[in-house]
Motif scaffolding. Structure first.
Motif, PDB file in Angstrom:
ATOM      1  N   GLU A 181      31.121  41.943  39.354  1.00 40.96           N
ATOM      2  CA  GLU A 181      32.124  41.985  39.441  1.00 40.96           C
ATOM      3  C   GLU A 181      33.167  41.114  38.881  1.00 40.96           C
ATOM      4  O   GLU A 181      32.341  39.780  38.660  1.00 40.96           O
ATOM      5  N   PHE A 182      34.247  41.251  38.532  1.00 37.49           N
ATOM      6  CA  PHE A 182      35.455  40.512  37.817  1.00 37.49           C
ATOM      7  C   PHE A 182      36.944  40.754  38.031  1.00 37.49           C
ATOM      8  O   PHE A 182      36.652  41.663  38.822  1.00 37.49           O
ATOM      9  N   LYS A 183      37.620  39.254  38.507  1.00 39.42           N
ATOM     10  CA  LYS A 183      39.026  39.175  39.285  1.00 39.42           C
ATOM     11  C   LYS A 183      39.580  38.522  38.006  1.00 39.42           C
ATOM     12  O   LYS A 183      39.408  37.585  36.945  1.00 39.42           O
ATOM     13  N   ILE A 184      40.901  39.246  37.381  1.00 40.28           N
ATOM     14  CA  ILE A 184      42.150  38.555  36.783  1.00 40.28           C
ATOM     15  C   ILE A 184      42.160  37.825  37.740  1.00 40.28           C
ATOM     16  O   ILE A 184      43.338  38.383  38.043  1.00 40.28           O
ATOM     17  N   THR A 185      42.344  36.700  37.537  1.00 39.47           N
ATOM     18  CA  THR A 185      43.699  35.890  38.075  1.00 39.47           C
ATOM     19  C   THR A 185      44.114  34.983  36.874  1.00 39.47           C
ATOM     20  O   THR A 185      45.460  33.877  37.441  1.00 39.47           O
ATOM     21  N   LYS A 186      44.016  35.196  35.649  1.00 43.30           N
ATOM     22  CA  LYS A 186      45.260  34.498  34.465  1.00 43.30           C
ATOM     23  C   LYS A 186      45.931  35.771  33.488  1.00 43.30           C
ATOM     24  O   LYS A 186      45.680  36.335  33.768  1.00 43.30           O
ATOM     25  N   THR A 187      47.082  34.457  33.208  1.00 50.15           N
ATOM     26  CA  THR A 187      48.221  35.515  32.478  1.00 50.15           C
ATOM     27  C   THR A 187      47.504  35.150  30.670  1.00 50.15           C
ATOM     28  O   THR A 187      46.470  34.633  30.645  1.00 50.15           O
ATOM     29  N   TRP A 188      47.562  36.565  29.693  1.00 54.86           N
ATOM     30  CA  TRP A 188      47.078  36.593  28.763  1.00 54.86           C
ATOM     31  C   TRP A 188      46.877  35.032  27.774  1.00 54.86           C
ATOM     32  O   TRP A 188      45.727  35.091  27.651  1.00 54.86           O
ATOM     33  N   ASN A 189      47.505  33.987  28.795  1.00 53.21           N
ATOM     34  CA  ASN A 189      47.902  33.029  27.261  1.00 53.21           C
ATOM     35  C   ASN A 189      47.318  31.797  28.407  1.00 53.21           C
ATOM     36  O   ASN A 189      47.178  30.933  28.286  1.00 53.21           O
ATOM     37  N   GLY A 190      46.627  32.438  29.872  1.00 46.54           N
ATOM     38  CA  GLY A 190      46.097  31.765  30.462  1.00 46.54           C
ATOM     39  C   GLY A 190      46.865  30.670  31.473  1.00 46.54           C
ATOM     40  O   GLY A 190      46.050  29.857  32.022  1.00 46.54           O
ATOM     41  N   LEU A 191      48.154  30.969  32.340  1.00 49.71           N
ATOM     42  CA  LEU A 191      48.476  30.589  33.527  1.00 49.71           C
ATOM     43  C   LEU A 191      47.822  31.249  34.663  1.00 49.71           C
ATOM     44  O   LEU A 191      47.348  32.434  34.611  1.00 49.71           O
ATOM     45  N   GLU A 192      48.081  31.027  35.970  1.00 42.80           N
ATOM     46  CA  GLU A 192      47.819  31.106  36.739  1.00 42.80           C
ATOM     47  C   GLU A 192      48.693  32.895  37.137  1.00 42.80           C
ATOM     48  O   GLU A 192      49.585  32.535  36.942  1.00 42.80           O
ATOM     49  N   ILE A 193      48.310  33.138  37.592  1.00 46.90           N
ATOM     50  CA  ILE A 193      49.069  34.812  38.137  1.00 46.90           C
ATOM     51  C   ILE A 193      49.910  34.266  39.698  1.00 46.90           C
ATOM     52  O   ILE A 193      48.589  33.907  40.302  1.00 46.90           O
ATOM     53  N   ASP A 194      50.419  35.160  39.702  1.00 47.76           N
ATOM     54  CA  ASP A 194      51.368  35.020  41.299  1.00 47.76           C
ATOM     55  C   ASP A 194      51.399  36.006  41.838  1.00 47.76           C
ATOM     56  O   ASP A 194      52.272  35.776  43.240  1.00 47.76           O
ATOM     57  N   HIS A 195      50.083  36.481  42.040  1.00 51.41           N
ATOM     58  CA  HIS A 195      49.868  37.646  43.116  1.00 51.41           C
ATOM     59  C   HIS A 195      48.996  38.127  43.381  1.00 51.41           C
ATOM     60  O   HIS A 195      47.732  36.936  42.134  1.00 51.41           O
ATOM     61  N   ALA A 196      48.134  39.008  43.959  1.00 57.84           N
ATOM     62  CA  ALA A 196      46.321  39.019  43.995  1.00 57.84           C
ATOM     63  C   ALA A 196      45.543  39.361  42.788  1.00 57.84           C
ATOM     64  O   ALA A 196      46.797  40.418  42.159  1.00 57.84           O
ATOM     65  N   PRO A 197      44.715  39.481  42.124  1.00 58.65           N
ATOM     66  CA  PRO A 197      44.110  39.704  41.264  1.00 58.65           C
ATOM     67  C   PRO A 197      43.538  41.015  40.936  1.00 58.65           C
ATOM     68  O   PRO A 197      43.771  41.424  42.360  1.00 58.65           O
ATOM     69  N   VAL A 198      43.931  41.292  40.371  1.00 61.69           N
ATOM     70  CA  VAL A 198      42.905  42.780  40.095  1.00 61.69           C
ATOM     71  C   VAL A 198      41.340  42.454  39.944  1.00 61.69           C
ATOM     72  O   VAL A 198      41.174  41.514  39.229  1.00 61.69           O
ATOM     73  N   VAL A 199      40.916  43.265  40.473  1.00 61.56           N
ATOM     74  CA  VAL A 199      39.159  43.083  40.823  1.00 61.56           C
ATOM     75  C   VAL A 199      38.730  44.549  40.049  1.00 61.56           C
ATOM     76  O   VAL A 199      39.009  44.950  40.764  1.00 61.56           O
ATOM     77  N   ILE A 200      37.752  44.066  39.215  1.00 64.18           N
ATOM     78  CA  ILE A 200      37.467  45.524  38.800  1.00 64.18           C
ATOM     79  C   ILE A 200      35.688  45.059  39.163  1.00 64.18           C
ATOM     80  O   ILE A 200      34.832  43.492  38.683  1.00 64.18           O
ATOM     81  N   SER A 201      34.959  45.817  39.511  1.00 65.35           N
ATOM     82  CA  SER A 201      33.214  45.690  39.788  1.00 65.35           C
ATOM     83  C   SER A 201      32.796  47.290  38.646  1.00 65.35           C
ATOM     84  O   SER A 201      33.244  48.028  39.026  1.00 65.35           O
ATOM     85  N   LEU A 202      31.121  47.069  38.392  1.00 65.75           N
ATOM     86  CA  LEU A 202      30.846  47.474  37.657  1.00 65.75           C
ATOM     87  C   LEU A 202      29.325  48.359  38.286  1.00 65.75           C
ATOM     88  O   LEU A 202      29.001  47.412  39.087  1.00 65.75           O
ATOM     89  N   GLN A 203      28.824  49.333  38.570  1.00 60.97           N
ATOM     90  CA  GLN A 203      27.512  49.697  38.514  1.00 60.97           C
ATOM     91  C   GLN A 203      26.833  50.664  37.969  1.00 60.97           C
ATOM     92  O   GLN A 203      27.961  51.982  38.090  1.00 60.97           O
ATOM     93  N   CYS A 204      26.187  51.134  38.429  1.00 61.51           N
ATOM     94  CA  CYS A 204      25.338  51.663  37.315  1.00 61.51           C
ATOM     95  C   CYS A 204      25.425  52.970  38.665  1.00 61.51           C
ATOM     96  O   CYS A 204      24.067  52.912  39.485  1.00 61.51           O
ATOM     97  N   GLU A 205      25.393  54.040  38.068  1.00 62.15           N
ATOM     98  CA  GLU A 205      24.959  55.503  38.582  1.00 62.15           C
ATOM     99  C   GLU A 205      24.124  56.383  38.034  1.00 62.15           C
ATOM    100  O   GLU A 205      24.804  57.123  36.588  1.00 62.15           O
ATOM    101  N   GLU A 206      23.252  56.653  38.057  1.00 59.84           N
ATOM    102  CA  GLU A 206      22.170  57.359  37.219  1.00 59.84           C
ATOM    103  C   GLU A 206      22.570  58.819  37.054  1.00 59.84           C
ATOM    104  O   GLU A 206      23.054  59.391  38.600  1.00 59.84           O
ATOM    105  N   GLY A 207      22.966  59.581  36.406  1.00 61.59           N
ATOM    106  CA  GLY A 207      23.396  60.807  36.082  1.00 61.59           C
ATOM    107  C   GLY A 207      24.123  61.312  36.339  1.00 61.59           C
ATOM    108  O   GLY A 207      25.292  62.308  35.656  1.00 61.59           O
ATOM    109  N   LYS A 208      25.790  60.176  36.974  1.00 61.69           N
ATOM    110  CA  LYS A 208      26.399  59.668  36.556  1.00 61.69           C
ATOM    111  C   LYS A 208      27.737  59.482  34.725  1.00 61.69           C
ATOM    112  O   LYS A 208      28.947  59.701  35.160  1.00 61.69           O
ATOM    113  N   GLY A 209      27.232  58.108  35.434  1.00 63.30           N
ATOM    114  CA  GLY A 209      27.454  57.572  33.935  1.00 63.30           C
ATOM    115  C   GLY A 209      27.526  55.963  34.579  1.00 63.30           C
ATOM    116  O   GLY A 209      27.491  55.551  35.805  1.00 63.30           O
TER     117      GLY A 209
END
Length: 190
Positions: free
Chosen positions: A2-30
């Motif tokens: 799992e990853f959370k995007i908490t910064k702007t492109w140049n390293g400043l803190e964002i002012d809202h809830a972060p985007v959360v990205i999770s990765l999981q293997c799914e055999e046969g699906k990708g």
């Protein structure tokens, strides 16, 4: 993973809830990619059907995930809260060799100003020997356009998501079931 995007492109803190990205293997699906993100509805939805590839999706509200190897081959996958997507294969910085590939993406807008997306990325879409990744979120229009990064690119004058030197290490092999290992990279040679 799992990853959370908490910064702007140049390293400043964002002012809202972060985007959360999770990765999981799914055999046969990708590789299953789940996105949970604030929904800004800015800019409005692209004039392209949901569930289909959309050219220049980066001009809209989008979450992007990149997977790269040490030979500067990388996969860029873009998710839009309105259901459109864009998949790009790149060999060398910004050198697109394939685009607009099919992707199984389901998005849902929630009543609390958020959206969820789930996509299954075929293992054949990944370049061989993925070693690093980065992720980005973009929303807003004009002077209010906001660029956010999992791993910011401090020191640059403007956002540039193709600067692979700012990507960070990922244990990609832990996301690949043994039965899928032989399919890695196949779509790159077809």
């Amino acid at each position: 993973m799992e990853f959370k995007i908490t910064k702007t492109w140049n390293g400043l803190e964002i002012d809202h809830a972060p985007v959360v990205i999770s990765l999981q293997c799914e055999e046969g699906k990708g590789l299953r990619v789940n996105v949970q993100a604030p929904f800004f509805n800015s800019p409005p939805a692209p004039n392209s059907p949901a569930g289909q590839p959309c050219d220049r999706l980066w001009d809209y509200e989008v979450v992007e995930v990149f997977f790269a190897n040490d030979k500067d081959e990388y996969l860029e996958v873009e998710f839009c809260p309105h259901g459109q997507h864009l998949v790009l294969f790149l060999e060398g910085i910004r050198n697109c060799i394939k685009d607009k590939l099919a992707l199984d993406l389901i998005t849902t807008k929630n009543s609390n100003a958020t959206w969820d997306g789930t996509a299954y990325i075929p293992y054949s879409y990944f370049p061989h020997l993925v070693t690093k990744c980065n992720a980005f979120a973009i929303h807003g229009e004009g002077g209010n356009r906001t660029y956010e990064a999992l791993y910011p690119s401090n020191g640059l004058a403007e956002p540039d998501f193709h600067r692979l030197e700012f990507f960070k290490e990922i244990n990609f092999q832990s996301l690949v079931p043994p039965t899928e290992a032989s399919s890695i990279g196949k779509a790159w040679t077809q």
